[in-house]
Design a protein around this motif. Structure first.
Motif, PDB file in Angstrom:
ATOM      1  N   SER A  63     -15.691 -19.252  10.370  1.00  0.00           N
ATOM      2  CA  SER A  63     -16.800 -18.366  10.726  1.00  0.00           C
ATOM      3  C   SER A  63     -18.104 -19.135  10.897  1.00  0.00           C
ATOM      4  O   SER A  63     -18.826 -18.951  11.884  1.00  0.00           O
ATOM      5  CB  SER A  63     -16.969 -17.286   9.657  1.00  0.00           C
ATOM      6  N   ILE A  64     -18.414 -20.026   9.955  1.00  0.00           N
ATOM      7  CA  ILE A  64     -19.666 -20.786  10.019  1.00  0.00           C
ATOM      8  C   ILE A  64     -19.688 -21.711  11.227  1.00  0.00           C
ATOM      9  O   ILE A  64     -20.668 -21.769  11.975  1.00  0.00           O
ATOM     10  CB  ILE A  64     -19.869 -21.586   8.721  1.00  0.00           C
ATOM     11  N   LEU A  65     -18.591 -22.454  11.430  1.00  0.00           N
ATOM     12  CA  LEU A  65     -18.562 -23.407  12.537  1.00  0.00           C
ATOM     13  C   LEU A  65     -18.585 -22.693  13.889  1.00  0.00           C
ATOM     14  O   LEU A  65     -19.235 -23.157  14.834  1.00  0.00           O
ATOM     15  CB  LEU A  65     -17.325 -24.291  12.420  1.00  0.00           C
ATOM     16  N   ALA A  66     -17.889 -21.560  14.004  1.00  0.00           N
ATOM     17  CA  ALA A  66     -17.926 -20.801  15.256  1.00  0.00           C
ATOM     18  C   ALA A  66     -19.324 -20.270  15.535  1.00  0.00           C
ATOM     19  O   ALA A  66     -19.795 -20.272  16.683  1.00  0.00           O
ATOM     20  CB  ALA A  66     -16.923 -19.647  15.204  1.00  0.00           C
ATOM     21  N   GLN A  67     -20.027 -19.832  14.479  1.00  0.00           N
ATOM     22  CA  GLN A  67     -21.384 -19.339  14.668  1.00  0.00           C
ATOM     23  C   GLN A  67     -22.330 -20.463  15.071  1.00  0.00           C
ATOM     24  O   GLN A  67     -23.212 -20.274  15.928  1.00  0.00           O
ATOM     25  CB  GLN A  67     -21.883 -18.686  13.376  1.00  0.00           C
ATOM     26  N   ALA A  68     -22.153 -21.656  14.478  1.00  0.00           N
ATOM     27  CA  ALA A  68     -22.984 -22.798  14.851  1.00  0.00           C
ATOM     28  C   ALA A  68     -22.761 -23.175  16.312  1.00  0.00           C
ATOM     29  O   ALA A  68     -23.723 -23.441  17.057  1.00  0.00           O
ATOM     30  CB  ALA A  68     -22.681 -23.981  13.937  1.00  0.00           C
ATOM     31  N   LEU A  69     -21.514 -23.196  16.764  1.00  0.00           N
ATOM     32  CA  LEU A  69     -21.218 -23.499  18.165  1.00  0.00           C
ATOM     33  C   LEU A  69     -21.763 -22.418  19.092  1.00  0.00           C
ATOM     34  O   LEU A  69     -22.220 -22.696  20.209  1.00  0.00           O
ATOM     35  CB  LEU A  69     -19.711 -23.656  18.360  1.00  0.00           C
ATOM     36  N   SER A  70     -21.715 -21.162  18.624  1.00  0.00           N
ATOM     37  CA  SER A  70     -22.264 -20.062  19.415  1.00  0.00           C
ATOM     38  C   SER A  70     -23.753 -20.261  19.661  1.00  0.00           C
ATOM     39  O   SER A  70     -24.245 -20.098  20.780  1.00  0.00           O
ATOM     40  CB  SER A  70     -22.016 -18.731  18.697  1.00  0.00           C
ATOM     41  N   PHE A  71     -24.484 -20.651  18.613  1.00  0.00           N
ATOM     42  CA  PHE A  71     -25.918 -20.869  18.779  1.00  0.00           C
ATOM     43  C   PHE A  71     -26.214 -22.118  19.590  1.00  0.00           C
ATOM     44  O   PHE A  71     -27.242 -22.187  20.274  1.00  0.00           O
ATOM     45  CB  PHE A  71     -26.603 -20.946  17.413  1.00  0.00           C
ATOM     46  N   ALA A  72     -25.318 -23.114  19.554  1.00  0.00           N
ATOM     47  CA  ALA A  72     -25.495 -24.293  20.393  1.00  0.00           C
ATOM     48  C   ALA A  72     -25.404 -23.916  21.874  1.00  0.00           C
ATOM     49  O   ALA A  72     -26.217 -24.361  22.695  1.00  0.00           O
ATOM     50  CB  ALA A  72     -24.453 -25.346  20.042  1.00  0.00           C
ATOM     51  N   CYS A  73     -24.424 -23.068  22.209  1.00  0.00           N
ATOM     52  CA  CYS A  73     -24.300 -22.594  23.592  1.00  0.00           C
ATOM     53  C   CYS A  73     -25.487 -21.718  23.980  1.00  0.00           C
ATOM     54  O   CYS A  73     -26.002 -21.789  25.104  1.00  0.00           O
ATOM     55  CB  CYS A  73     -22.996 -21.818  23.763  1.00  0.00           C
ATOM     56  N   MET A  74     -25.912 -20.880  23.045  1.00  0.00           N
ATOM     57  CA  MET A  74     -27.063 -20.017  23.301  1.00  0.00           C
ATOM     58  C   MET A  74     -28.327 -20.841  23.526  1.00  0.00           C
ATOM     59  O   MET A  74     -29.142 -20.545  24.407  1.00  0.00           O
ATOM     60  CB  MET A  74     -27.252 -19.076  22.114  1.00  0.00           C
ATOM     61  N   PHE A  75     -28.481 -21.898  22.739  1.00  0.00           N
ATOM     62  CA  PHE A  75     -29.619 -22.804  22.885  1.00  0.00           C
ATOM     63  C   PHE A  75     -29.625 -23.431  24.279  1.00  0.00           C
ATOM     64  O   PHE A  75     -30.660 -23.469  24.956  1.00  0.00           O
ATOM     65  CB  PHE A  75     -29.541 -23.884  21.804  1.00  0.00           C
ATOM     66  N   ALA A  76     -28.461 -23.925  24.720  1.00  0.00           N
ATOM     67  CA  ALA A  76     -28.375 -24.542  26.047  1.00  0.00           C
ATOM     68  C   ALA A  76     -28.705 -23.529  27.143  1.00  0.00           C
ATOM     69  O   ALA A  76     -29.421 -23.850  28.106  1.00  0.00           O
ATOM     70  CB  ALA A  76     -26.973 -25.120  26.255  1.00  0.00           C
ATOM     71  N   HIS A  77     -28.215 -22.294  26.996  1.00  0.00           N
ATOM     72  CA  HIS A  77     -28.457 -21.271  28.024  1.00  0.00           C
ATOM     73  C   HIS A  77     -29.928 -20.868  28.084  1.00  0.00           C
ATOM     74  O   HIS A  77     -30.533 -20.850  29.161  1.00  0.00           O
ATOM     75  CB  HIS A  77     -27.597 -20.046  27.738  1.00  0.00           C
ATOM     76  N   THR A  78     -30.519 -20.553  26.932  1.00  0.00           N
ATOM     77  CA  THR A  78     -31.892 -20.025  26.937  1.00  0.00           C
ATOM     78  C   THR A  78     -32.918 -21.079  27.344  1.00  0.00           C
ATOM     79  O   THR A  78     -33.882 -20.766  28.034  1.00  0.00           O
ATOM     80  CB  THR A  78     -32.260 -19.461  25.561  1.00  0.00           C
ATOM     81  N   TRP A  79     -32.703 -22.347  26.950  1.00  0.00           N
ATOM     82  CA  TRP A  79     -33.675 -23.372  27.328  1.00  0.00           C
ATOM     83  C   TRP A  79     -33.495 -23.805  28.779  1.00  0.00           C
ATOM     84  O   TRP A  79     -34.483 -24.166  29.438  1.00  0.00           O
ATOM     85  CB  TRP A  79     -33.599 -24.557  26.372  1.00  0.00           C
TER      86      TRP A  79
END
Length: 377
Positions: A228-244
């Motif tokens: 759960s933690i690692l999937a959430q961290a990867l989710s925010f990494a993808c979100m970071f790439a998309h939003t920036w």
């Protein structure tokens, strides 16, 4: 949960530099919407024309019997006498084409209402050149009361097809805000904060896992929590790439946005399974899993509802609508399942605590019950 809130916001962060092909037998085609900020007062360091603008580039792709010489770009805002008077969510357009045109802000040559922009009517009339292109000069939007949604339509009330458009919407302010509507501003900053938090949390968790593995006590519950933690961290990494990327291009990286949503779903369902198993005392005070079929049925229900929510968002959501994601039918069912999962967790945890031997309850269960019960709430 914070992650849920942020995922919902990102799900509506679509491109503010858009490309598409317009056609309408009626002669009234919706082009796009954007939430513009209000004009900053003098002394704020911003020019009245600093960024709050929209631009359109039209190309005629298919010459036919359409009345292309009579095309106009029409502007509406969310004032009651403007867009809401011709369109209702769930019902669509409520007026005839000519009535809709008459209610446009620029229908009589000058925009009216809460903004002070004044432009001649012919500026909004489409005149294709020899290369079948037409570029509208910048339209500056001045909101004096509050941020408002603006809606753009291409119309002639006689029908047309094969008109390709490129639209760009920009807000005033610094570069990290300009590409976002007011309803979406701050997503890039929030994704950065959450990515930093979950990155630190993941590093700490991996270090703790290595200690557990050395002692051969890496419990299956901890394995679920790790996923759960690692999937959430990867989710925010993808979100970071998309939003920036969106911050600088107005489009973002759609594949990263979709991957972020899938990882978020995996993280949420894994965390839900972890919490419900902890509440039942599985692997700590008992071996078996109670209501196994119901538990996996609940998880399957979440998967189905999220799939339907995605399908509704991609195929059935009206692009002119400002409907909140969880106001849709699949969204309502997800909220109902959230409530059921919360009730299930509380009742299971209470029952497990009652049957746990006292005065020395299992320390693993006690710690996780105290530290994790807030996450499902």
């Amino acid at each position: 949960m914070p992650a849920t809130f942020l995922w919902v916001l990102v799900a509506v962060a679509v491109a503010e530099r858009d490309v598409g092909l317009l056609m309408s037998h009626e002669g009234f085609a919706y082009l796009g919407k954007f939430c513009f900020d209000y004009t900053r007062p003098k002394g704020s360091g911003l020019s009245p024309y600093d960024g709050s603008r929209m631009t359109f580039d039209l190309t005629l792709k298919n010459i036919g019997s359409g009345h292309y010489q009579e095309l106009q770009v029409l502007l509406y805002d969310d004032e009651p006498q403007s867009w809401p008077s011709i369109y209702q969510q769930g019902r669509g357009y409520t007026k005839s084409c000519h009535e809709r045109v008459a209610r446009a802000k620029n229908a009589r040559g000058r925009t009216r209402g809460s903004n002070s922009t004044s432009m001649p009517k012919n500026r909004f009339t489409v005149h294709f050149d020899e290369d079948r292109n037409w570029v509208m000069p910048h339209i500056h939007v001045h909101e004096h009361q509050r941020p408002r949604f603006w809606y753009v339509v291409l119309a002639n009330c006689k029908g047309f097809h094969g008109v390709e458009y490129k639209a760009e919407f920009l807000n005033q302010g610094p570069y990290w805000k300009r590409e976002f509507g007011v309803n979406e501003q701050g997503l890039n900053i929030i994704s950065s904060v959450f990515l930093s938090f979950y990155s630190c949390m993941s590093i700490l968790h991996i270090w703790m896992i290595s200690k557990y593995r050395e002692k051969a006590i890496y419990h299956p519950l901890l394995q679920l929590y790790s996923i759960s933690i690692l999937a959430q961290a990867l989710s925010f990494a993808c979100m970071f790439a998309h939003t920036w990327t969106f911050t600088f291009t107005g489009i973002g990286i759609p594949i990263c946005n979709s991957l972020s949503e899938l990882l978020f779903l995996a993280s949420r369902l894994t965390l839900l399974l972890f919490l419900l198993l902890v509440a039942q005392g599985w692997g700590t005070v008992k071996i078996g899993i109670n209501y196994r079929e119901s538990l996996f049925g609940l998880l399957g229900g979440f998967c189905m509802c999220y799939f339907l929510l995605l399908l509704w968002d991609v195929k059935f959501r009206d692009p002119a609508s400002t409907l909140y994601l969880y106001e849709s039918i699949p969204g309502v069912f997800i909220l109902i399942l959230d409530i059921l999962a919360t009730v299930w967790y509380v009742l299971s945890a209470r029952k497990t605590l009652q049957v746990t031997p006292n005065p020395n309850p299992n320390p693993f269960y006690s710690r996780h019950h105290i530290n994790r019960k807030h996450e499902i709430c």
